[in-house]
Design an enzyme around this catalytic site. Structure first.
Site, PDB file in Angstrom:
ATOM      1  N   HIS A 134       0.850  -1.204   0.000  1.00  0.00           N
ATOM      2  CA  HIS A 134       0.000   0.000   0.000  1.00  0.00           C
ATOM      3  C   HIS A 134       0.883   1.252   0.000  1.00  0.00           C
ATOM      4  O   HIS A 134       0.636   2.203  -0.732  1.00  0.00           O
ATOM      5  CB  HIS A 134      -0.871   0.047   1.266  1.00  0.00           C
ATOM      6  CG  HIS A 134      -1.907  -1.037   1.378  1.00  0.00           C
ATOM      7  ND1 HIS A 134      -2.032  -1.830   2.490  1.00  0.00           N
ATOM      8  CD2 HIS A 134      -2.900  -1.430   0.534  1.00  0.00           C
ATOM      9  CE1 HIS A 134      -3.051  -2.665   2.328  1.00  0.00           C
ATOM     10  NE2 HIS A 134      -3.588  -2.447   1.160  1.00  0.00           N
ATOM     11  N   LYS A 165     -20.283  -4.336   9.306  1.00  0.00           N
ATOM     12  CA  LYS A 165     -20.724  -5.707   8.965  1.00  0.00           C
ATOM     13  C   LYS A 165     -19.547  -6.615   8.607  1.00  0.00           C
ATOM     14  O   LYS A 165     -19.646  -7.831   8.649  1.00  0.00           O
ATOM     15  CB  LYS A 165     -21.715  -5.665   7.795  1.00  0.00           C
ATOM     16  CG  LYS A 165     -23.040  -5.038   8.211  1.00  0.00           C
ATOM     17  CD  LYS A 165     -24.125  -5.290   7.181  1.00  0.00           C
ATOM     18  CE  LYS A 165     -25.341  -4.443   7.471  1.00  0.00           C
ATOM     19  NZ  LYS A 165     -25.263  -3.118   6.791  1.00  0.00           N
ATOM     20  N   ARG A 194      -2.370  -6.038  -8.206  1.00  0.00           N
ATOM     21  CA  ARG A 194      -1.158  -6.816  -7.965  1.00  0.00           C
ATOM     22  C   ARG A 194      -0.968  -7.877  -9.033  1.00  0.00           C
ATOM     23  O   ARG A 194       0.101  -8.100  -9.537  1.00  0.00           O
ATOM     24  CB  ARG A 194      -1.215  -7.488  -6.588  1.00  0.00           C
ATOM     25  CG  ARG A 194      -1.030  -6.536  -5.456  1.00  0.00           C
ATOM     26  CD  ARG A 194      -1.545  -7.096  -4.172  1.00  0.00           C
ATOM     27  NE  ARG A 194      -2.996  -7.193  -4.203  1.00  0.00           N
ATOM     28  CZ  ARG A 194      -3.734  -7.522  -3.167  1.00  0.00           C
ATOM     29  NH1 ARG A 194      -3.166  -7.828  -2.033  1.00  0.00           N
ATOM     30  NH2 ARG A 194      -5.045  -7.565  -3.270  1.00  0.00           N
ATOM     31  N   SER A 207      -2.799  -7.792   3.001  1.00  0.00           N
ATOM     32  CA  SER A 207      -3.062  -7.657   4.437  1.00  0.00           C
ATOM     33  C   SER A 207      -3.469  -9.009   5.028  1.00  0.00           C
ATOM     34  O   SER A 207      -3.068  -9.360   6.140  1.00  0.00           O
ATOM     35  CB  SER A 207      -4.182  -6.648   4.687  1.00  0.00           C
ATOM     36  OG  SER A 207      -3.846  -5.410   4.157  1.00  0.00           O
TER      37      SER A 207
HETATM   38  P1  ADP Z   1      -9.999  -3.897   0.131  1.00  0.00           P
HETATM   39  O1  ADP Z   1     -10.542  -4.642   1.302  1.00  0.00           O
HETATM   40  O2  ADP Z   1     -10.870  -2.744  -0.308  1.00  0.00           O
HETATM   41  O3  ADP Z   1      -9.524  -4.742  -1.034  1.00  0.00           O
HETATM   42  P2  ADP Z   1      -7.227  -3.518   0.870  1.00  0.00           P
HETATM   43  O4  ADP Z   1      -6.795  -2.716   2.053  1.00  0.00           O
HETATM   44  O5  ADP Z   1      -6.962  -4.977   0.897  1.00  0.00           O
HETATM   45  O6  ADP Z   1      -8.750  -3.157   0.730  1.00  0.00           O
HETATM   46  O7  ADP Z   1      -6.605  -2.915  -0.454  1.00  0.00           O
HETATM   47  C1  ADP Z   1      -6.848  -1.600  -0.873  1.00  0.00           C
HETATM   48  C2  ADP Z   1      -6.346  -1.460  -2.302  1.00  0.00           C
HETATM   49  O8  ADP Z   1      -4.944  -1.653  -2.316  1.00  0.00           O
HETATM   50  C3  ADP Z   1      -6.920  -2.468  -3.300  1.00  0.00           C
HETATM   51  O9  ADP Z   1      -7.079  -1.843  -4.549  1.00  0.00           O
HETATM   52  C4  ADP Z   1      -5.857  -3.532  -3.371  1.00  0.00           C
HETATM   53  O10 ADP Z   1      -5.876  -4.207  -4.609  1.00  0.00           O
HETATM   54  C5  ADP Z   1      -4.613  -2.677  -3.233  1.00  0.00           C
HETATM   55  N1  ADP Z   1      -3.476  -3.417  -2.687  1.00  0.00           N
HETATM   56  C6  ADP Z   1      -3.449  -4.270  -1.653  1.00  0.00           C
HETATM   57  N2  ADP Z   1      -2.218  -4.775  -1.454  1.00  0.00           N
HETATM   58  C7  ADP Z   1      -1.439  -4.197  -2.418  1.00  0.00           C
HETATM   59  C8  ADP Z   1      -0.058  -4.331  -2.785  1.00  0.00           C
HETATM   60  N3  ADP Z   1       0.767  -5.180  -2.155  1.00  0.00           N
HETATM   61  N4  ADP Z   1       0.379  -3.607  -3.814  1.00  0.00           N
HETATM   62  C9  ADP Z   1      -0.457  -2.783  -4.487  1.00  0.00           C
HETATM   63  N5  ADP Z   1      -1.753  -2.628  -4.225  1.00  0.00           N
HETATM   64  C10 ADP Z   1      -2.244  -3.327  -3.205  1.00  0.00           C
END
Ligand code: ADP
Length: 158
Positions: A18, A41, A91, A129
Site C-alpha cells: 500500500h 458488517k 497486484r 493484508s
Molecule cells: P480492500 O478490502 O478494499 O480490497 P485492501 O486494504 O486490501 O482493501 O486494499 C486496498 C487497495 O490496495 C486495493 O485496490 C488492493 O488491490 C490494493 N493493494 C493491496 N495490497 C497491495 C499491494 N501489495 N500492492 C499494491 N496494491 C495493493
C-alpha cells in the site's frame, strides 16, 4: 483545479505494498486521501482507530496525504472530499475481475469520478493484508511486509 485522489481500502493492516502505491501516487496528485473503510458488517482484525493511527504514523514523511475513515458509499465520500479520482492497486490478474466490477459500479453511481489503477514495485506485488495476518498468527516474520510501527502494533494485538 487541485487533483485529489482517494485510495480506499480496509488497510487491515496497511502494508509496504500500500505504502509503495501511496508514494507513487503522491507524485502524481496534489493530495492523496487514504480512505479507510469502517464497515461494521465486515469484521476487521484491527480497530478503525488502530488502522487510522497505524497508517498516519507510517506515512509521516509524506506531507500531501490525508488519512481518513468513512462509512458511506465510496463515490459519496469522494464527492464530499472534492476528489475526482479513485485509486486502486492491481497486484496480479486475480485482482482484475473484482476491481473491474467495482470500478464499473462506481462509474455507474457517479460517472464524474474516474477509477485509476496502479501497480506496485515488483517486490511488493505478493503482499496482502490477509497474508500478513495469517503469517503473524502462525508466528512468522512479517518485518519485510509492513512498516515497523505496524509490526509493533500487530504484535501487541496477538
Ligand atoms: P480492500 O478490502 O478494499 O480490497 P485492501 O486494504 O486490501 O482493501 O486494499 C486496498 C487497495 O490496495 C486495493 O485496490 C488492493 O488491490 C490494493 N493493494 C493491496 N495490497 C497491495 C499491494 N501489495 N500492492 C499494491 N496494491 C495493493
Amino acid at each position: 483545479m487541485k487533483k485529489i485522489a482517494i485510495y480506499p481500502g480496509s488497510f487491515d493492516p496497511i502494508t509496504n505494498g500500500h505504502i509503495d502505491l501511496i508514494k507513487r501516487a503522491s507524485k502524481l496528485f496534489d493530495t492523496v486521501i487514504i480512505g479507510i473503510t469502517q464497515n461494521s458488517k465486515k469484521p476487521s482484525f484491527l480497530t478503525i482507530d488502530d488502522r487510522l493511527k497505524g497508517a498516519k504514523d507510517a506515512l509521516t514523511d509524506i506531507h500531501t496525504i490525508k488519512v481518513m475513515s468513512f462509512d458511506t458509499l465510496l463515490v459519496d465520500f469522494a464527492k464530499t472530499q472534492n476528489a475526482q479520482i479513485i485509486l486502486r492497486g492491481l497486484r496480479a490478474v486475480s485482482d482484475f475481475e473484482y476491481e473491474f466490477q467495482l470500478s464499473g459500479m462506481n462509474k455507474h453511481l457517479n460517472p464524474h469520478i474516474e477509477t485509476l489503477f496502479m501497480t506496485p514495485a515488483e517486490q511488493y506485488a505478493n503482499i496482502s493484508s490477509s497474508l500478513v495476518r495469517e503469517i503473524l498468527s502462525l508466528g512468522g516474520d512479517i518485518s519485510s511486509f509492513v512498516p515497523t510501527n505496524i509490526e509493533a502494533l500487530l504484535k501487541e494485538k496477538i
